[in-house]
Scaffold this active site. Sequence first.
Site, short mmCIF file in Angstrom:
data_model
loop_
_atom_site.label_atom_id
_atom_site.label_comp_id
_atom_site.label_asym_id
_atom_site.label_seq_id
_atom_site.Cartn_x
_atom_site.Cartn_y
_atom_site.Cartn_z
N HIS A 1 17.49 55.34 46.12
CA HIS A 1 18.19 56.54 46.58
C HIS A 1 18.33 57.57 45.45
O HIS A 1 18.51 57.20 44.29
CB HIS A 1 19.59 56.19 47.09
N ASP B 1 15.57 57.78 49.20
CA ASP B 1 16.34 58.27 50.35
C ASP B 1 17.53 59.15 49.97
O ASP B 1 18.07 59.06 48.86
CB ASP B 1 16.89 57.08 51.14
#
Length: 284
Positions: free
Chosen positions: A254, A109
């Site tokens: 992430h 992400d």
Amino acid sequence: MEVDLAGEASKLASRLASRRETLWLMGAAAGLTVLGADGARPSKGSSAAVETAPRTRPAANPAPPPKPKPKPRPAAWTPAKLTAVETPVRELSQLSPAPPPKSIALTIDDGPNPKWTPQMLDLLAEEEIRATFFIIGEQVKEYPALTRRIADAGHQICNHTETHPIGIGRLSAKRVRKEIVEAHDRIADVTGVVPQYFRSPGGAWSKTVLDVTAEHGMLPIDWAVDPRDWARPGVGRIRRSLLAGKEGDIVLCHDGGGDRSQTIKALRGAIPKLKKRGLTFVAL
């Protein structure tokens, strides 16, 4: 026997004259042939010169070739469009058709990020696995080439809103639509991949968010394993959380939103161990 010298001399002179005349006639004929050939090739200044077709000059600013129409990228295990038996999707078993046994999905992400995304892509290439990237529209606008690199490497490209508003569940319907639709269109235009999946920032789901997601043909994707790497709790803690992953899990990591050096190091240690357990990483 007397020889008529005068007669012989006259005959010889007659033969020589006849030969000279023959040679002269041959030379004249040759000259006429050359003149005829020259006449067939007009001089540069002659008005009878053969006109050649003018060369076509290339356009000063040729129009670029049309961009291919964006299209969805199918999941790694099926060309069919996936559906969900339950939403938001937290495990691969909630998808239909389901992936093969021993599958696990790594999702990334908040990118693309010019420092951490290339490192993430290099790691995934070394391990020969494909991941699912949930990317932010405004990051796509700033780093289009890096965004295309993600897509060109064969990873799945997904929608993570235009500006990543953590409180999206409390926003107006107009703002929610703007966040999702702008990112959807920007990602498709830059990568040529129409997003098929949406992840809400912070996992904040609401009826409006789910409705707009469905309107654009996307499945809402959540996660089953969250190592909270965004908080930088330490490489060891992130790695332990990742190693708790099992068959069918959707794992959250992430590559944007801050320093992701711990995430990269943790994944570098965890991925080989998960693979040794017989798990296969699949992209949605």
